[in-house]
Design an enzyme around this catalytic site. Structure first.
Site, PDB file in Angstrom:
ATOM      1  N   ASP A 231       0.834  -1.192   0.000  1.00  0.00           N
ATOM      2  CA  ASP A 231       0.000   0.000   0.000  1.00  0.00           C
ATOM      3  C   ASP A 231       0.878   1.255   0.000  1.00  0.00           C
ATOM      4  O   ASP A 231       2.037   1.208   0.407  1.00  0.00           O
ATOM      5  CB  ASP A 231      -0.886  -0.046   1.257  1.00  0.00           C
ATOM      6  CG  ASP A 231      -1.816   1.137   1.387  1.00  0.00           C
ATOM      7  OD1 ASP A 231      -2.293   1.644   0.354  1.00  0.00           O
ATOM      8  OD2 ASP A 231      -2.076   1.549   2.528  1.00  0.00           O
TER       9      ASP A 231
ATOM     10  N   ASP B 181      -0.456   4.930   1.038  1.00  0.00           N
ATOM     11  CA  ASP B 181      -0.768   5.852   2.133  1.00  0.00           C
ATOM     12  C   ASP B 181      -0.683   5.154   3.484  1.00  0.00           C
ATOM     13  O   ASP B 181      -1.373   4.176   3.729  1.00  0.00           O
ATOM     14  CB  ASP B 181      -2.164   6.440   1.952  1.00  0.00           C
ATOM     15  CG  ASP B 181      -2.316   7.163   0.628  1.00  0.00           C
ATOM     16  OD1 ASP B 181      -1.295   7.637   0.104  1.00  0.00           O
ATOM     17  OD2 ASP B 181      -3.444   7.246   0.120  1.00  0.00           O
TER      18      ASP B 181
END
Length: 176
Positions: free
Chosen positions: A8, A10
């Site tokens: 991922d 963020d």
């Protein structure tokens, strides 16, 4: 054939928590610490309701987010033995697509465009591992999960937790 890892953006390689704190100080003149955010969710992290969504919709938010400590070095290490994909739910916020791509090209130029996946829902991801900070993405993932520590996931313990990139490397290498 190399095993695959979905990582991922963020809260995992982009330190959006630091970005929220910095922008809050800039706009409101109030110091909020990482400790102040612990155990809160994204809706009530700051006194102003909806602030995280407001910042995420503001031009420059994703583009200027700091890199998570140790992320660049860790991804280079992982890429020696794994096929690494950056996977980000980038469809919700209008500016995030272009800003996130520019951010990745700036801070992670060694990640090929072929290994960047922007989507609306991560349920389609079918890698061997996923490193993410959101429970909703990890709970539906069929491979092995590593939950990257974030203020909003401190009360969850049903995924293997990593507090930093050194721990991610260690966990994956132990399993490999």
């Amino acid at each position: 054939m190399k095993k695959t890892i979905a990582i991922d953006m963020d809260g995992v390689i982009a330190d959006v928590e630091a970005q929220f704190i910095s922008w809050y100080l800039r706009d409101y003149g109030i110091i909020i610490t990482r400790e102040d955010l612990q155990g809160r969710n994204e809706d009530n992290a700051f006194p102003e309701k909806g602030l995280i969504r407001k910042f995420a919709r503001t031009p420059g938010f994703f583009l200027s987010a700091p890199v998570m400590e140790g992320a660049v070095e860790a991804l280079k290490i992982l890429m020696e033995d794994f096929e690494v994909y950056i996977v980000s739910a980038a469809m919700e916020f209008p500016l995030s697509l272009s800003e996130k791509l520019t951010w990745l090209n700036t801070h992670f130029p060694f990640i090929s465009w072929k290994n960047i996946i922007f989507c609306g829902n991560k349920n389609i991801i079918n890698t061997d591992y996923m490193v993410d900070d959101h429970i909703k993405n990890l709970d539906n993932f069929k491979g092995k999960t590593i939950m990257f520590h974030a203020f909003h996931n401190v009360s969850y313990n049903h995924h293997t937790r990593a507090n930093n990139w050194n721990e991610v490397i260690s966990l994956i290498k132990q399993d490999f």
